[in-house]
Write a protein that holds these residues in place. Structure first.
Motif, PDB file in Angstrom:
ATOM      1  N   GLU A 202     -30.143 -27.748   6.463  1.00  0.00           N
ATOM      2  CA  GLU A 202     -29.339 -27.320   5.333  1.00  0.00           C
ATOM      3  C   GLU A 202     -29.124 -28.465   4.334  1.00  0.00           C
ATOM      4  O   GLU A 202     -29.220 -28.283   3.114  1.00  0.00           O
ATOM      5  CB  GLU A 202     -27.990 -26.792   5.808  1.00  0.00           C
ATOM      6  CG  GLU A 202     -27.113 -26.249   4.686  1.00  0.00           C
ATOM      7  CD  GLU A 202     -25.725 -25.865   5.155  1.00  0.00           C
ATOM      8  OE1 GLU A 202     -25.072 -25.063   4.458  1.00  0.00           O
ATOM      9  OE2 GLU A 202     -25.289 -26.374   6.207  1.00  0.00           O
ATOM     10  N   VAL A 205     -32.320 -28.959   2.455  1.00  0.00           N
ATOM     11  CA  VAL A 205     -32.503 -27.919   1.438  1.00  0.00           C
ATOM     12  C   VAL A 205     -31.567 -28.173   0.256  1.00  0.00           C
ATOM     13  O   VAL A 205     -31.943 -27.978  -0.922  1.00  0.00           O
ATOM     14  CB  VAL A 205     -32.260 -26.529   2.052  1.00  0.00           C
ATOM     15  CG1 VAL A 205     -32.264 -25.460   0.965  1.00  0.00           C
ATOM     16  CG2 VAL A 205     -33.330 -26.215   3.095  1.00  0.00           C
ATOM     17  N   GLU A 206     -30.330 -28.610   0.544  1.00  0.00           N
ATOM     18  CA  GLU A 206     -29.369 -28.892  -0.521  1.00  0.00           C
ATOM     19  C   GLU A 206     -29.884 -30.004  -1.447  1.00  0.00           C
ATOM     20  O   GLU A 206     -29.789 -29.905  -2.689  1.00  0.00           O
ATOM     21  CB  GLU A 206     -28.027 -29.294   0.104  1.00  0.00           C
ATOM     22  CG  GLU A 206     -26.889 -29.478  -0.877  1.00  0.00           C
ATOM     23  CD  GLU A 206     -26.477 -28.189  -1.550  1.00  0.00           C
ATOM     24  OE1 GLU A 206     -26.016 -28.243  -2.712  1.00  0.00           O
ATOM     25  OE2 GLU A 206     -26.613 -27.119  -0.921  1.00  0.00           O
ATOM     26  N   TYR A 209     -32.630 -28.655  -3.479  1.00  0.00           N
ATOM     27  CA  TYR A 209     -32.110 -27.757  -4.525  1.00  0.00           C
ATOM     28  C   TYR A 209     -31.569 -28.559  -5.703  1.00  0.00           C
ATOM     29  O   TYR A 209     -31.722 -28.170  -6.866  1.00  0.00           O
ATOM     30  CB  TYR A 209     -30.999 -26.879  -3.924  1.00  0.00           C
ATOM     31  CG  TYR A 209     -30.353 -25.954  -4.928  1.00  0.00           C
ATOM     32  CD1 TYR A 209     -30.994 -24.789  -5.337  1.00  0.00           C
ATOM     33  CD2 TYR A 209     -29.104 -26.252  -5.489  1.00  0.00           C
ATOM     34  CE1 TYR A 209     -30.410 -23.942  -6.271  1.00  0.00           C
ATOM     35  CE2 TYR A 209     -28.511 -25.413  -6.413  1.00  0.00           C
ATOM     36  CZ  TYR A 209     -29.170 -24.256  -6.792  1.00  0.00           C
ATOM     37  OH  TYR A 209     -28.578 -23.419  -7.720  1.00  0.00           O
ATOM     38  N   GLU A 210     -30.940 -29.709  -5.399  1.00  0.00           N
ATOM     39  CA  GLU A 210     -30.370 -30.537  -6.460  1.00  0.00           C
ATOM     40  C   GLU A 210     -31.448 -31.082  -7.404  1.00  0.00           C
ATOM     41  O   GLU A 210     -31.202 -31.302  -8.595  1.00  0.00           O
ATOM     42  CB  GLU A 210     -29.577 -31.693  -5.853  1.00  0.00           C
ATOM     43  CG  GLU A 210     -28.277 -31.243  -5.188  1.00  0.00           C
ATOM     44  CD  GLU A 210     -27.569 -32.381  -4.480  1.00  0.00           C
ATOM     45  OE1 GLU A 210     -28.125 -33.502  -4.480  1.00  0.00           O
ATOM     46  OE2 GLU A 210     -26.476 -32.144  -3.910  1.00  0.00           O
ATOM     47  N   ALA A 214     -36.065 -26.584  -4.483  1.00  0.00           N
ATOM     48  CA  ALA A 214     -35.753 -25.459  -3.597  1.00  0.00           C
ATOM     49  C   ALA A 214     -35.036 -24.401  -4.406  1.00  0.00           C
ATOM     50  O   ALA A 214     -34.290 -24.713  -5.350  1.00  0.00           O
ATOM     51  CB  ALA A 214     -34.885 -25.927  -2.435  1.00  0.00           C
ATOM     52  N   LEU A 216     -32.468 -21.008  -5.081  1.00  0.00           N
ATOM     53  CA  LEU A 216     -31.114 -20.622  -4.685  1.00  0.00           C
ATOM     54  C   LEU A 216     -31.144 -19.784  -3.416  1.00  0.00           C
ATOM     55  O   LEU A 216     -30.273 -19.908  -2.554  1.00  0.00           O
ATOM     56  CB  LEU A 216     -30.453 -19.839  -5.828  1.00  0.00           C
ATOM     57  CG  LEU A 216     -29.029 -19.318  -5.553  1.00  0.00           C
ATOM     58  CD1 LEU A 216     -28.085 -20.476  -5.261  1.00  0.00           C
ATOM     59  CD2 LEU A 216     -28.544 -18.481  -6.734  1.00  0.00           C
ATOM     60  N   GLU A 218     -33.274 -20.054  -0.961  1.00  0.00           N
ATOM     61  CA  GLU A 218     -33.471 -20.950   0.179  1.00  0.00           C
ATOM     62  C   GLU A 218     -32.166 -21.653   0.543  1.00  0.00           C
ATOM     63  O   GLU A 218     -31.849 -21.849   1.719  1.00  0.00           O
ATOM     64  CB  GLU A 218     -34.555 -21.977  -0.142  1.00  0.00           C
ATOM     65  CG  GLU A 218     -35.945 -21.363  -0.254  1.00  0.00           C
ATOM     66  CD  GLU A 218     -36.978 -22.358  -0.745  1.00  0.00           C
ATOM     67  OE1 GLU A 218     -36.582 -23.477  -1.148  1.00  0.00           O
ATOM     68  OE2 GLU A 218     -38.178 -22.030  -0.733  1.00  0.00           O
ATOM     69  N   ARG A 219     -31.411 -22.038  -0.503  1.00  0.00           N
ATOM     70  CA  ARG A 219     -30.129 -22.693  -0.263  1.00  0.00           C
ATOM     71  C   ARG A 219     -29.165 -21.746   0.469  1.00  0.00           C
ATOM     72  O   ARG A 219     -28.508 -22.139   1.441  1.00  0.00           O
ATOM     73  CB  ARG A 219     -29.543 -23.130  -1.598  1.00  0.00           C
ATOM     74  CG  ARG A 219     -28.216 -23.874  -1.485  1.00  0.00           C
ATOM     75  CD  ARG A 219     -27.590 -24.021  -2.854  1.00  0.00           C
ATOM     76  NE  ARG A 219     -26.356 -24.775  -2.808  1.00  0.00           N
ATOM     77  CZ  ARG A 219     -25.474 -24.844  -3.790  1.00  0.00           C
ATOM     78  NH1 ARG A 219     -25.707 -24.177  -4.930  1.00  0.00           N
ATOM     79  NH2 ARG A 219     -24.371 -25.558  -3.677  1.00  0.00           N
ATOM     80  N   GLN A 220     -29.095 -20.500  -0.024  1.00  0.00           N
ATOM     81  CA  GLN A 220     -28.200 -19.529   0.608  1.00  0.00           C
ATOM     82  C   GLN A 220     -28.664 -19.170   2.024  1.00  0.00           C
ATOM     83  O   GLN A 220     -27.853 -18.960   2.931  1.00  0.00           O
ATOM     84  CB  GLN A 220     -28.111 -18.276  -0.265  1.00  0.00           C
ATOM     85  CG  GLN A 220     -27.394 -18.515  -1.591  1.00  0.00           C
ATOM     86  CD  GLN A 220     -27.428 -17.289  -2.493  1.00  0.00           C
ATOM     87  OE1 GLN A 220     -28.282 -16.410  -2.323  1.00  0.00           O
ATOM     88  NE2 GLN A 220     -26.516 -17.237  -3.478  1.00  0.00           N
ATOM     89  N   ARG A 223     -27.669 -21.915   4.368  1.00  0.00           N
ATOM     90  CA  ARG A 223     -26.227 -21.841   4.650  1.00  0.00           C
ATOM     91  C   ARG A 223     -25.930 -20.689   5.619  1.00  0.00           C
ATOM     92  O   ARG A 223     -25.127 -20.832   6.549  1.00  0.00           O
ATOM     93  CB  ARG A 223     -25.463 -21.627   3.340  1.00  0.00           C
ATOM     94  CG  ARG A 223     -23.947 -21.560   3.513  1.00  0.00           C
ATOM     95  CD  ARG A 223     -23.250 -21.457   2.153  1.00  0.00           C
ATOM     96  NE  ARG A 223     -21.806 -21.390   2.331  1.00  0.00           N
ATOM     97  CZ  ARG A 223     -21.127 -20.279   2.552  1.00  0.00           C
ATOM     98  NH1 ARG A 223     -21.782 -19.112   2.608  1.00  0.00           N
ATOM     99  NH2 ARG A 223     -19.809 -20.301   2.702  1.00  0.00           N
ATOM    100  N   TYR A 418     -40.236 -23.290   2.622  1.00  0.00           N
ATOM    101  CA  TYR A 418     -39.025 -23.169   3.431  1.00  0.00           C
ATOM    102  C   TYR A 418     -39.204 -22.134   4.535  1.00  0.00           C
ATOM    103  O   TYR A 418     -38.710 -22.292   5.654  1.00  0.00           O
ATOM    104  CB  TYR A 418     -37.845 -22.784   2.533  1.00  0.00           C
ATOM    105  CG  TYR A 418     -36.601 -22.476   3.338  1.00  0.00           C
ATOM    106  CD1 TYR A 418     -35.835 -23.505   3.870  1.00  0.00           C
ATOM    107  CD2 TYR A 418     -36.226 -21.153   3.590  1.00  0.00           C
ATOM    108  CE1 TYR A 418     -34.702 -23.225   4.625  1.00  0.00           C
ATOM    109  CE2 TYR A 418     -35.103 -20.864   4.343  1.00  0.00           C
ATOM    110  CZ  TYR A 418     -34.339 -21.910   4.861  1.00  0.00           C
ATOM    111  OH  TYR A 418     -33.229 -21.633   5.617  1.00  0.00           O
TER     112      TYR A 418
END
Length: 461
Positions: A202, A205-206, A209-210, A214, A216, A218-220, A223, A418
């Protein structure tokens, strides 16, 4: 975080309640000392011991105190008579090894109608009666007279064997209870480790994403996986608490008890030694129970073996009476006594039933020995097969861990999606859970092997 909390709590309990935290050896010792099933048997020990003592003292004479109050009436054409008597005395019987029965009666009499003088004269008397009876056709062998002793000794051996049988079952069930706790602990540790790994994914991935590498989704998704795994960890922790409580359900203790985790790999290594213990099924409590039942049935049948024979006894009786005022008397009687039960269908039925019981018990012990041999061989082969599977799965888990780390690095540099990372991570979870399940199956099979070899893991701890 949950794993850190439980470890802190566990060490706190160790410090504050050290006497209540039990390792595997102490846990098994506790079961074999304070289990409800064993306590129930110990309650019976005094009565069983008394029954053995009575059976071994078959040769001792029986002694009884006898007392009677009598009113005798007689009538004839000439007159009617009525008088009262009171008697008290001691009666003793003794039977020899060849069936000779000796009866001795000493009594004190007081009242009317004693002696050959006037019937209504009241006086006292002392009477001594001795009777000797010797059976000629049956119940005159030493073997028959010892049957009650042998039955009492057999009953005692059955009681001792039942204790060993219960101990073996308690030991097996206690091992299974500890295994359930250990598997619950390993599952909780596994789920906690997976949570750490998922959190690591996680975080990766965060970061991706920043820097817009990645999506959104994949981020969700990362999580959501973390939240799902946290729920799995909480569920595993609850199951761990339940399995710890279940491990002590049959223990008589008012204390709060805690189990100390044991290495599952070491558990397997020690239990594998049970398969190398020499197998002596003819000494196993389950087999001995059936053998003792067969011996008991045989003795019961021997006891009724001569039941259909006629009774032919030679007997002799002497009776001496010393009166207070009348002349003393002496009587002697001897002869042969013959009797035969004509309505003997119930006796035939009993003998037939006892004979069938003997044959059934003999067959049961033969089949039991064969069944135990087959089951033991099956559990040994199953354990060998499972051991190979556990070893292969251990290697697969290690490869899957390495593959997951490589897939993370590939994802980080954009060479893997991912979804492929998620798939590798899921594969690792599945393999670890399968590996844990196979380890449990292996130990369960080894526990059954140890049940037949009567292997005690405490000797190796």
């Amino acid at each position: 975080m949950n794993r850190l909390v439980i470890v802190v709590l566990w060490f706190f309990c160790v410090e504050c309640f050290a006497e209540q935290v039990l390792n595997l050896k102490h846990y098994l010792d506790l079961h074999l000392k304070q289990n409800h099933r064993l306590t129930a048997l110990l309650i019976q020990q005094p009565s069983q011991s008394l029954a053995l003592q009575i059976g071994r003292e078959y040769w001792k004479p029986s002694v009884s105190a006898v007392a009677a109050v009598e009113e005798q009436r007689s009538s004839s054409l000439a007159d009617q008579m009525s008088f009262h008597q009171f008697s008290a005395g001691i009666e003793s019987q003794w039977v020899s090894d060849i069936g000779t029965q000796v009866t001795l009666n000493i009594s004190q009499l007081n009242g009317e109608g004693l002696g050959k003088e006037v019937l209504f004269k009241q006086q006292s008397a002392q009477k001594l009666t001795a009777t000797i009876t010797q059976p000629l056709l049956k119940h005159n062998r030493v073997r028959y007279q010892h049957i009650e002793q042998r039955l009492a000794e057999n009953q005692w051996l059955q009681f001792i064997n039942s204790q060993n049988q219960v101990k073996l079952n308690v030991y097996r069930d206690a091992l299974s209870g500890f295994l359930d706790y250990q598997i619950a602990y390993e599952n909780w540790a596994l789920q906690s480790a997976l949570l750490t790994s998922i959190k690591k994914t996680e975080m990766l991935v965060e970061k991706m994403y920043e820097v817009e590498k990645a999506t959104l989704y994949e981020r969700q998704q990362a999580r959501l996986q973390r939240l799902t795994q946290e729920a799995e960890v909480n569920s595993a922790f609850s199951q761990l608490a339940v399995s710890q409580s279940a491990a002590y359900l049959e223990v008589r203790s008012n204390e709060t008890l805690l189990l100390q985790p044991f290495s599952l790999t070491e558990f397997i290594r020690l239990m594998i030694d049970s398969a190398s213990v020499p197998l002596r099924l003819d000494e196993h409590p389950d087999y001995l129970a059936l053998r003792l039942m067969y011996e008991s049935s045989s003795l019961e049948y021997q006891k009724e073996e001569d039941a259909l024979k006629a009774n032919l006894d030679v007997f002799y009786q002497i009776q001496k009476t010393h009166y207070q005022t009348s002349m003393n008397e002496k009587e002697e009687v001897f002869g042969l006594r013959f009797s035969y039960l004509l309505t003997n269908k119930s006796v035939q039925l009993q003998r037939s039933s006892l004979k069938a019981k003997v044959e059934s018990a003999e067959l049961e012990q033969q089949l039991a020995l064969h069944k135990m041999t087959v089951l033991y061989d099956g559990y040994v082969k199953n354990s060998q097969s499972l051991a190979k599977q556990v070893g292969a799965l251990a290697n697969q888990v290690e490869l899957a861990k390495t593959g997951l780390e490589q897939q993370r690095r590939r994802y980080q540099v954009g060479k893997a999606s991912y979804f492929s990372l998620e798939e590798v991570q899921k594969e690792l979870i599945d393999q670890q859970i399968e590996w844990l399940g196979k380890q449990k199956n292996l130990i369960e099979s080894l526990i059954l092997v140890s049940y037949y070899t009567q292997f005690d893991i405490r000797n190796a701890l």
